[in-house]
Every structure is written in C-alpha cells, then in structure tokens.
Motif scaffolding. Structure first.
Motif, mmCIF file in Angstrom:
data_model
loop_
_atom_site.group_PDB
_atom_site.id
_atom_site.type_symbol
_atom_site.label_atom_id
_atom_site.label_comp_id
_atom_site.label_asym_id
_atom_site.label_seq_id
_atom_site.Cartn_x
_atom_site.Cartn_y
_atom_site.Cartn_z
ATOM 1 N N GLY A 106 7.092 7.260 14.972
ATOM 2 C CA GLY A 106 6.794 6.662 13.461
ATOM 3 C C GLY A 106 7.844 5.285 14.195
ATOM 4 N N LEU A 172 4.659 7.639 8.651
ATOM 5 C CA LEU A 172 5.712 7.314 9.846
ATOM 6 C C LEU A 172 5.627 8.583 10.066
ATOM 7 C CD1 LEU A 172 8.809 6.887 7.887
ATOM 8 C CD2 LEU A 172 7.955 5.362 10.054
ATOM 9 N N GLN A 176 2.950 5.968 12.579
ATOM 10 C CA GLN A 176 2.833 4.617 12.558
ATOM 11 C C GLN A 176 4.315 4.023 12.158
ATOM 12 O OE1 GLN A 176 -0.766 3.754 9.975
ATOM 13 N NE2 GLN A 176 -2.179 4.823 10.620
ATOM 14 N N ALA A 216 11.774 9.287 13.366
ATOM 15 C CA ALA A 216 11.688 8.265 12.902
ATOM 16 C C ALA A 216 12.628 6.835 14.086
ATOM 17 C CB ALA A 216 10.946 7.442 12.369
#
Length: 290
Positions: A106, A172, A176, A216
């Motif tokens: 993410g 996340l 995404q 992320a």
C-alpha cells in the motif's frame, strides 16, 4: 452562490485563474494583518529565510500564492479529469510508485499545505485507486461540493471519523493508496505535541499509526505551481519512517524547504488549542504553560 462561482472559475483558463488568485492574495496581504503576522512568525521560526527582509518577502509571496491556491481549488473541483491532466507538465519520483506496486504494498501519500495539493490525488487516481481523508464541512451542501469536486477517476473520499479511518486501513491492507493532509491541526485526542521547525505543534497521530499497522510505502507528494498558469509539476519523495509525530514533522519540514514560497505559512500550526495543552505540559514537565 458558491456552486455558481465554482462553475464560473472552471470555465476560465488556468492562467486567468492564477492572475485573479494573485490579485485576491495581494488584497488579502494588504488587508489581513493578522495572517501576515502569523506567517512572518512561522517563517522566522523555520529559519528558511536568510534575513528579515527575505522573511517579509516570503510573507508577501506566500500570501499571493495562497490566493492562487484558493481559486485553483474551485477550478479543479469544477473541471473533469480530462481537462486537468494536460496541466501536469512533469512528474518526479514516479519510480517509488512503481516499486511499491511491484511489491504489492500500500501507499500512504502525505500532501501538506504546499503548492497545489488537490492535483496530486487526481493524477494518481487516474491510474490506480486512492482513498483520501477529508474533514467534512459543517454545511451539508458544502460537503457535497467538496466530495464531488475531489472524487474523480478512482479517487474515493473518506471522512475524518472512525468509519473513514477504517476505510483507509482497508485500502492499505488491499495494497491500495491513501492520501492524508499531515499538517492539519488534529481534533481533541487525535494528536501529540512534536517539534515543527523547532517549536511544539499539536501533530496528528493517525498517519504514524497507519504506517505502523500497514507495511506501506510512504510518499510525500507536492504539486508545484508553475508561473504564468503553465500548470504543475508533481514531486514524489519516499520517506523512510514516520513512526512518530516528530518524524512526520521532520518529513514535512524537508518538503516545505523545497519550495517555501508556496507553503501556507498563515496556517497557524502552533495554535494552542485548550484541549491539547495538558498533553504539552505532560510532555514538558517543569516548564510553564506556553
């Protein structure tokens, strides 16, 4: 009335929008002395001005740029993506996005009050899904205008509440992207005191918490406003760690230093909200209340 104004601004060329915005910023600079004082204090605190004269010049320039930012926001909200994308001239740092996507990770986009922060999510949202956190205005009709103006392409909006935060975390964990305005003063119980340019500022904890919960990639995103209405350059910089509000502020500082004339210096990051002062006193035992 505001909707009509938005539609009217959207019909103009960007160069006209920026000229009108510059005029509006100039008038604000001449009349709003309180904002000038806040901006000057913040600029001096940052040590980004080489002298008193330079600091005062930065105040004037940033107020004019802020006027452009206000009108270009209505311009962006009122136009389709197809009209906005050609305004983006260069994108620097896209390799960070490619690397994150290759790892199925993410992305946390952090967009401070610097330059045109509306254009960055629209550019990314044309290519991949992104969920952007926003604070809903109190007026329902204005909230609808904000959501409709920002929700273009694959951009989704998440309100700044429990359900919105859940939506961000889900995005996340799905690999995404999410977008957060990291230098906005948080609400009661949602922040911590951390130095920003060497002075305590009540700083959001959400970005740091999300970064710790989801593995992320963290990206600082900045839409540089080009002169003469020529459009925007997007700058993407990977940040290694925002695990604490202090690290988050340090990342914002580095971003602001790239283009201090386009930072919203009149935004009072150091405002001492009553609900946050007890946290500051706990963090600084033995010191007088600021």
């Amino acid at each position: 009335m505001l909707l009509f104004f938005c539609k009217t601004i959207a019909r103009l060329p960007l160069s006209w929008v920026h000229r009108l915005g510059a005029f509006f910023g100039w008038v604000s600079y001449l009349s709003d002395h309180k904002s000038n004082r806040i901006a000057l204090e913040n600029i001096k605190q940052s040590d980004l001005a080489a002298s008193e004269a330079h600091a005062k010049q930065l105040v004037k320039t940033s107020r004019i740029e802020a006027g452009k930012a206000i009108l270009e926001t209505f311009f962006i909200w009122g136009n389709p993506t197809a009209k906005l994308l050609p305004l983006i001239q260069q994108v620097y740092g896209w390799q960070h996005i490619t690397e994150a996507q290759a790892q199925d990770k993410g992305l946390i986009f952090l967009t401070p009050h610097l330059g045109c922060f509306e254009i960055t999510s629209i550019y990314y949202g044309e290519r991949a899904p992104i969920t952007v956190l926003y604070r809903p205005p109190k007026l329902q009709w204005l909230s609808e205008l904000v959501v409709k103006g920002r929700q273009k392409g694959k951009v989704e909006m998440a309100p700044a509440n429990a359900s919105g935060v859940k939506k961000l975390l889900q995005a996340l964990k799905s690999g995404q992207a999410i977008g957060i305005l990291p230098d906005q003063i948080p609400r009661q119980g949602e922040g911590e005191w951390a130095d920003f340019f060497g002075k305590p500022a009540y700083t959001m904890g959400l970005a740091s918490k999300l970064a710790s919960k989801a593995d992320a990639i963290i990206i600082m995103a900045f839409g540089e406003r080009l002169p003469d209405g020529k459009g925007f350059n997007i700058h993407l910089t990977q940040v290694e760690d925002i695990g604490t509000p202090a690290l988050l502020n340090q990342a914002i500082e580095r971003q602001v230093a790239q283009c201090p004339e386009q930072y919203l210096w009149q935004y009072n990051r150091f405002k001492q909200r009553r609900y946050a002062l007890h946290k500051l006193k706990k963090a600084q035992p033995g010191q007088a209340e600021p």
